[in-house]
Design a protein around this motif. Structure first.
Motif, PDB file in Angstrom:
ATOM      1  N   ARG A 128       0.847  -1.190   0.000  1.00 26.90           N
ATOM      2  CA  ARG A 128       0.000   0.000   0.000  1.00 26.90           C
ATOM      3  C   ARG A 128       0.878   1.234   0.000  1.00 26.90           C
ATOM      4  O   ARG A 128       1.831   1.325   0.780  1.00 26.90           O
ATOM      5  N   ASP A 129       0.581   2.173  -0.923  1.00 25.56           N
ATOM      6  CA  ASP A 129       1.354   3.421  -1.032  1.00 25.56           C
ATOM      7  C   ASP A 129       2.845   3.130  -1.226  1.00 25.56           C
ATOM      8  O   ASP A 129       3.705   3.815  -0.662  1.00 25.56           O
ATOM      9  N   GLY A 130       3.152   2.081  -2.007  1.00 28.85           N
ATOM     10  CA  GLY A 130       4.543   1.778  -2.328  1.00 28.85           C
ATOM     11  C   GLY A 130       5.331   1.139  -1.217  1.00 28.85           C
ATOM     12  O   GLY A 130       6.558   1.066  -1.296  1.00 28.85           O
ATOM     13  N   LYS A 131       4.651   0.637  -0.190  1.00 29.46           N
ATOM     14  CA  LYS A 131       5.349   0.011   0.932  1.00 29.46           C
ATOM     15  C   LYS A 131       4.754  -1.366   1.219  1.00 29.46           C
ATOM     16  O   LYS A 131       3.535  -1.547   1.189  1.00 29.46           O
ATOM     17  N   ALA A 132       5.638  -2.340   1.497  1.00 25.69           N
ATOM     18  CA  ALA A 132       5.182  -3.667   1.896  1.00 25.69           C
ATOM     19  C   ALA A 132       4.589  -3.588   3.300  1.00 25.69           C
ATOM     20  O   ALA A 132       5.260  -3.151   4.241  1.00 25.69           O
ATOM     21  N   ARG A 133       3.332  -4.019   3.431  1.00 20.78           N
ATOM     22  CA  ARG A 133       2.629  -3.894   4.718  1.00 20.78           C
ATOM     23  C   ARG A 133       2.340  -5.229   5.378  1.00 20.78           C
ATOM     24  O   ARG A 133       1.936  -5.259   6.540  1.00 20.78           O
ATOM     25  N   GLY A 134       2.512  -6.333   4.636  1.00 17.87           N
ATOM     26  CA  GLY A 134       2.219  -7.626   5.219  1.00 17.87           C
ATOM     27  C   GLY A 134       2.033  -8.676   4.147  1.00 17.87           C
ATOM     28  O   GLY A 134       2.449  -8.503   2.998  1.00 17.87           O
ATOM     29  N   ILE A 135       1.341  -9.769   4.519  1.00 18.12           N
ATOM     30  CA  ILE A 135       1.114 -10.870   3.591  1.00 18.12           C
ATOM     31  C   ILE A 135      -0.312 -11.396   3.755  1.00 18.12           C
ATOM     32  O   ILE A 135      -0.943 -11.208   4.793  1.00 18.12           O
ATOM     33  N   ARG A 136      -0.810 -12.036   2.702  1.00 16.66           N
ATOM     34  CA  ARG A 136      -2.075 -12.754   2.770  1.00 16.66           C
ATOM     35  C   ARG A 136      -1.792 -14.209   2.407  1.00 16.66           C
ATOM     36  O   ARG A 136      -1.154 -14.492   1.384  1.00 16.66           O
ATOM     37  N   LEU A 137      -2.231 -15.145   3.239  1.00 17.40           N
ATOM     38  CA  LEU A 137      -2.057 -16.558   2.974  1.00 17.40           C
ATOM     39  C   LEU A 137      -3.120 -17.057   2.003  1.00 17.40           C
ATOM     40  O   LEU A 137      -4.122 -16.385   1.754  1.00 17.40           O
ATOM     41  N   GLU A 138      -2.926 -18.252   1.482  1.00 22.45           N
ATOM     42  CA  GLU A 138      -3.894 -18.820   0.547  1.00 22.45           C
ATOM     43  C   GLU A 138      -5.241 -19.084   1.209  1.00 22.45           C
ATOM     44  O   GLU A 138      -6.277 -19.107   0.542  1.00 22.45           O
ATOM     45  N   ASN A 139      -5.233 -19.262   2.539  1.00 26.81           N
ATOM     46  CA  ASN A 139      -6.506 -19.478   3.240  1.00 26.81           C
ATOM     47  C   ASN A 139      -7.221 -18.177   3.586  1.00 26.81           C
ATOM     48  O   ASN A 139      -8.268 -18.190   4.229  1.00 26.81           O
ATOM     49  N   GLY A 140      -6.641 -17.058   3.168  1.00 26.48           N
ATOM     50  CA  GLY A 140      -7.271 -15.760   3.375  1.00 26.48           C
ATOM     51  C   GLY A 140      -6.788 -14.995   4.591  1.00 26.48           C
ATOM     52  O   GLY A 140      -7.086 -13.800   4.726  1.00 26.48           O
ATOM     53  N   GLU A 141      -6.051 -15.646   5.487  1.00 23.16           N
ATOM     54  CA  GLU A 141      -5.555 -14.951   6.672  1.00 23.16           C
ATOM     55  C   GLU A 141      -4.534 -13.892   6.266  1.00 23.16           C
ATOM     56  O   GLU A 141      -3.732 -14.087   5.342  1.00 23.16           O
ATOM     57  N   THR A 142      -4.542 -12.751   6.944  1.00 20.91           N
ATOM     58  CA  THR A 142      -3.581 -11.688   6.674  1.00 20.91           C
ATOM     59  C   THR A 142      -2.780 -11.383   7.931  1.00 20.91           C
ATOM     60  O   THR A 142      -3.279 -11.501   9.054  1.00 20.91           O
ATOM     61  N   TYR A 143      -1.535 -10.998   7.702  1.00 22.33           N
ATOM     62  CA  TYR A 143      -0.635 -10.609   8.789  1.00 22.33           C
ATOM     63  C   TYR A 143       0.082  -9.340   8.353  1.00 22.33           C
ATOM     64  O   TYR A 143       0.496  -9.213   7.191  1.00 22.33           O
ATOM     65  N   THR A 144       0.241  -8.410   9.288  1.00 20.88           N
ATOM     66  CA  THR A 144       0.892  -7.136   8.973  1.00 20.88           C
ATOM     67  C   THR A 144       2.287  -7.088   9.576  1.00 20.88           C
ATOM     68  O   THR A 144       2.600  -7.822  10.520  1.00 20.88           O
ATOM     69  N   ALA A 145       3.113  -6.217   9.014  1.00 23.98           N
ATOM     70  CA  ALA A 145       4.495  -6.108   9.497  1.00 23.98           C
ATOM     71  C   ALA A 145       5.096  -4.793   9.038  1.00 23.98           C
ATOM     72  O   ALA A 145       4.581  -4.133   8.122  1.00 23.98           O
ATOM     73  N   ARG A 146       6.186  -4.430   9.702  1.00 21.26           N
ATOM     74  CA  ARG A 146       6.952  -3.265   9.254  1.00 21.26           C
ATOM     75  C   ARG A 146       7.722  -3.554   7.980  1.00 21.26           C
ATOM     76  O   ARG A 146       8.032  -2.642   7.202  1.00 21.26           O
ATOM     77  N   ALA A 147       8.069  -4.826   7.757  1.00 20.54           N
ATOM     78  CA  ALA A 147       8.840  -5.199   6.568  1.00 20.54           C
ATOM     79  C   ALA A 147       8.573  -6.661   6.237  1.00 20.54           C
ATOM     80  O   ALA A 147       8.162  -7.450   7.089  1.00 20.54           O
ATOM     81  N   VAL A 148       8.812  -7.010   4.979  1.00 22.29           N
ATOM     82  CA  VAL A 148       8.654  -8.381   4.491  1.00 22.29           C
ATOM     83  C   VAL A 148       9.936  -8.777   3.771  1.00 22.29           C
ATOM     84  O   VAL A 148      10.490  -7.977   3.004  1.00 22.29           O
ATOM     85  N   VAL A 149      10.405  -9.997   4.008  1.00 19.09           N
ATOM     86  CA  VAL A 149      11.538 -10.522   3.240  1.00 19.09           C
ATOM     87  C   VAL A 149      11.101 -11.832   2.609  1.00 19.09           C
ATOM     88  O   VAL A 149      10.507 -12.685   3.263  1.00 19.09           O
ATOM     89  N   SER A 150      11.381 -11.970   1.328  1.00 19.70           N
ATOM     90  CA  SER A 150      11.046 -13.198   0.606  1.00 19.70           C
ATOM     91  C   SER A 150      12.306 -14.028   0.397  1.00 19.70           C
ATOM     92  O   SER A 150      13.286 -13.556  -0.187  1.00 19.70           O
ATOM     93  N   GLY A 151      12.246 -15.280   0.868  1.00 16.39           N
ATOM     94  CA  GLY A 151      13.341 -16.208   0.627  1.00 16.39           C
ATOM     95  C   GLY A 151      13.016 -17.197  -0.464  1.00 16.39           C
ATOM     96  O   GLY A 151      13.760 -18.154  -0.680  1.00 16.39           O
ATOM     97  N   THR A 152      11.901 -16.982  -1.157  1.00 16.84           N
ATOM     98  CA  THR A 152      11.497 -17.877  -2.240  1.00 16.84           C
ATOM     99  C   THR A 152      12.178 -17.454  -3.541  1.00 16.84           C
ATOM    100  O   THR A 152      12.893 -16.454  -3.614  1.00 16.84           O
ATOM    101  N   HIS A 153      11.936 -18.226  -4.579  1.00 14.41           N
ATOM    102  CA  HIS A 153      12.451 -17.898  -5.905  1.00 14.41           C
ATOM    103  C   HIS A 153      11.992 -16.493  -6.292  1.00 14.41           C
ATOM    104  O   HIS A 153      10.874 -16.074  -5.973  1.00 14.41           O
ATOM    105  N   VAL A 154      12.841 -15.750  -6.978  1.00  9.60           N
ATOM    106  CA  VAL A 154      12.509 -14.379  -7.338  1.00  9.60           C
ATOM    107  C   VAL A 154      11.236 -14.312  -8.185  1.00  9.60           C
ATOM    108  O   VAL A 154      10.448 -13.353  -8.081  1.00  9.60           O
ATOM    109  N   LEU A 155      10.980 -15.336  -9.009  1.00  5.93           N
ATOM    110  CA  LEU A 155       9.757 -15.339  -9.806  1.00  5.93           C
ATOM    111  C   LEU A 155       8.530 -15.619  -8.943  1.00  5.93           C
ATOM    112  O   LEU A 155       7.441 -15.117  -9.228  1.00  5.93           O
ATOM    113  N   THR A 156       8.686 -16.402  -7.876  1.00  7.09           N
ATOM    114  CA  THR A 156       7.593 -16.610  -6.933  1.00  7.09           C
ATOM    115  C   THR A 156       7.279 -15.314  -6.200  1.00  7.09           C
ATOM    116  O   THR A 156       6.110 -14.983  -5.963  1.00  7.09           O
TER     117      THR A 156
END
Length: 511
Positions: free
Chosen positions: A257-285
């Motif tokens: 939101r507004d150019g900032k990572a605010r959290g994640i949404r899981l496939e089951n619909g649950e959402t979690y918020t955070a100050r930052a997100v880091v992805s350790g998955t494949h860059v295409l994922t």
């Protein structure tokens, strides 16, 4: 108030390293992994009763060139490394020899079996150990534009760097021929260098051979109980610092939101918020989890390649018995089993033509020789890594051609250890398609992206994303094999990313 300071997408070993450092720095960390176990390609399970199989990487070499185990106190969290020595056993099927942790012993035994080749091996180590140490230092830091210059300068320690530079820029097969006149010695060293991906004929590939001295510096080891012993210890380290790790929790979307990572949404619909997100998955994922407007063209244009290797993991009712090898040393280290250099290039040629290689060179691993928890007392685990195997086939599919490829790997190994097939009691066949489907390794590339020079150091995954930050999205970070220094069990990407994240979120210098 956000749920976490840092959300971690994926639980591969680099992601867990990042999470562990962040938690140790006092950040509230949550890790979300789509599979039922942590570790990604560095995980282990009992897939055949009494036999424990690794899913991916098995030899722990490069991580021993980092301070990760000591800094995160992973021994206290259950990690127990078993030394592997001899580190490698090399053979064309007729004349075996061993690479020991002790260079002097390796040199002595080489000269006894192949006169003059031990001296050449010693000269090779003397010439390139400074370079290898410099490469290790570069791996343990965020990449910079002067990395090639640093490597060149280090290669010239005690000699004219202008004479060494052309070697660094050459194919590693050519450099090997400069030192070793006997193909029975040269071919296994070339085959080990080929584990990074590029063939021996590729220009700018010499560093894949020239960091060979690092093996003598750090050694080869195995976590007791399987490769996943490392990632289980990392999970305990995270949880000991108050972090939370969730399995069976696939991330569907990175919330921006507004150019900032605010959290994640899981496939089951649950959402979690955070100050930052880091992805350790494949860059295409990672790109697939972002809104389209935040995915630059460079992220879509990374070169994943067309597959790479294939693994046959076997549970055996008896011990592996090599024709001409010395027991038990033949079963201890990584078997670099290659008839000659033509076998490597023939396999690569078939791969380019869209066909699985019919006579693959192999890396054979029977680590139950050093860890009795992997197999029953009478049995063995045997894992055969073979190259080269395209993800996209010129004819047929992996559904129809897996049996053929499996048979060719077994036939190739029977050249070294006849009768092995008669002792098979269980197996896991990991084709490029299997790696893509089950481990999230796009198109079956275990390195995520091709390890060519244009996708290494400051060019990995692309230049604007090389500092472990996703360009255009504040608070979104990257780690894993898609980033510097690439694939393999090292954890340096995780540690490097953690340094950036901790500094950004705490405004404290890394200690």
């Amino acid at each position: 108030m956000p749920d976490y300071d840092l959300l971690v997408m994926g639980a591969g070993h680099n992601a867990l390293v990042t999470a562990a450092y962040a938690a140790k720095a006092g950040l509230k960390v949550g890790v979300f992994e789509r599979r039922h176990v942590v570790g990604g390609a560095v995980s282990t399970e009992e897939l055949v009763p009494g036999y424990r199989f690794d899913y991916g990487g098995s030899a722990h070499i490069l991580i021993r060139m980092t301070p990760i185990v000591r800094e995160l106190e992973l021994t206290r969290h259950g990690l127990h490394y078993l030394e592997v020595d001899p580190m490698f056993h090399c053979s064309d099927g007729e004349t075996p020899w061993f690479i020991h942790r002790d260079p002097a012993r390796t040199i002595r035994e080489l000269d006894e079996k192949f006169p003059g080749q031990g001296e050449a091996y010693g000269r090779f180590l003397d010439d390139w150990t400074p370079f290898a140490r410099s490469v290790a230092d570069l791996f343990n830091a965020a990449p910079g534009p002067l990395d090639m210059g640093k490597m060149v300068v280090s290669s010239g320690q005690g000699r004219d760097w202008m004479e060494q530079l052309p070697r660094i820029l050459r194919p590693y097969g050519d450099v090997a021929r400069e030192y070793f006149t006997d193909e029975r010695v040269r071919a296994p060293l070339v085959w080990m260098a080929a584990q990074s991906g590029p063939p021996p004929s590729d220009p700018l590939s010499a560093p894949f051979l020239l960091w060979h001295p690092l093996y003598h510096e750090g050694g080869v080891a195995r976590p007791k109980g399987g490769s996943g012993g490392l990632t289980k210890a990392l999970r305990r380290a995270i949880e000991a610092e108050g972090g939370e790790v969730f399995t069976d929790a696939p991330v569907k979307e990175i919330l921006v939101r507004d150019g900032k990572a605010r959290g994640i949404r899981l496939e089951n619909g649950e959402t979690y918020t955070a100050r930052a997100v880091v992805s350790g998955t494949h860059v295409l994922t990672t790109a697939d989890a972002l809104p389209a407007e935040y995915v630059p063209a460079a992220a879509k244009n990374v070169r994943v390649g067309n597959g790479f290797g294939m693994i046959l993991r076997l549970a055996l009712s008896g011990k592996v018995k090599y024709r001409h090898h010395t027991e038990p040393d033949s079963r201890v280290g990584l078997g670099l089993l290659v008839k000659n250099e033509r076998q490597i290039m023939q396999g690569y040629g078939q791969y380019l033509a869209g066909q699985p290689t019919t006579d693959p060179p192999l890396v054979a691993m029977s680590f139950s020789a050093v860890d009795d928890s992997l197999a029953p007392p009478h049995g063995d685990v045997l894992w055969l890594w073979a190259q080269y195997y395209p993800f996209e086939l010129a004819s047929g599919s992996w559904e129809t051609r897996t049996a053929e490829a499996r048979e060719n790997i077994l036939r190739a190994f029977e050249h070294y250890a006849p009768g092995t097939r008669d002792t098979i009691v269980g197996e896991l066949v990991q084709t490029p398609q299997w790696l893509h489907d089950h481990l999230g390794l796009h198109r079956g590339n275990v390195m995520h992206l091709e390890m060519s020079f244009d996708q290494m150091f400051s060019f990995r995954p692309w230049m604007k994303a090389s500092q472990y930050r996703w360009p255009g999205v504040k608070g979104l970070y990257l780690t894993g094999a898609s980033t510097h220094p690439g694939g393999g069990i090292m954890g340096a990407s995780g540690r490097n990313a953690a340094r950036v994240i901790v500094r950004d979120l705490t405004r404290r210098r890394w200690k």
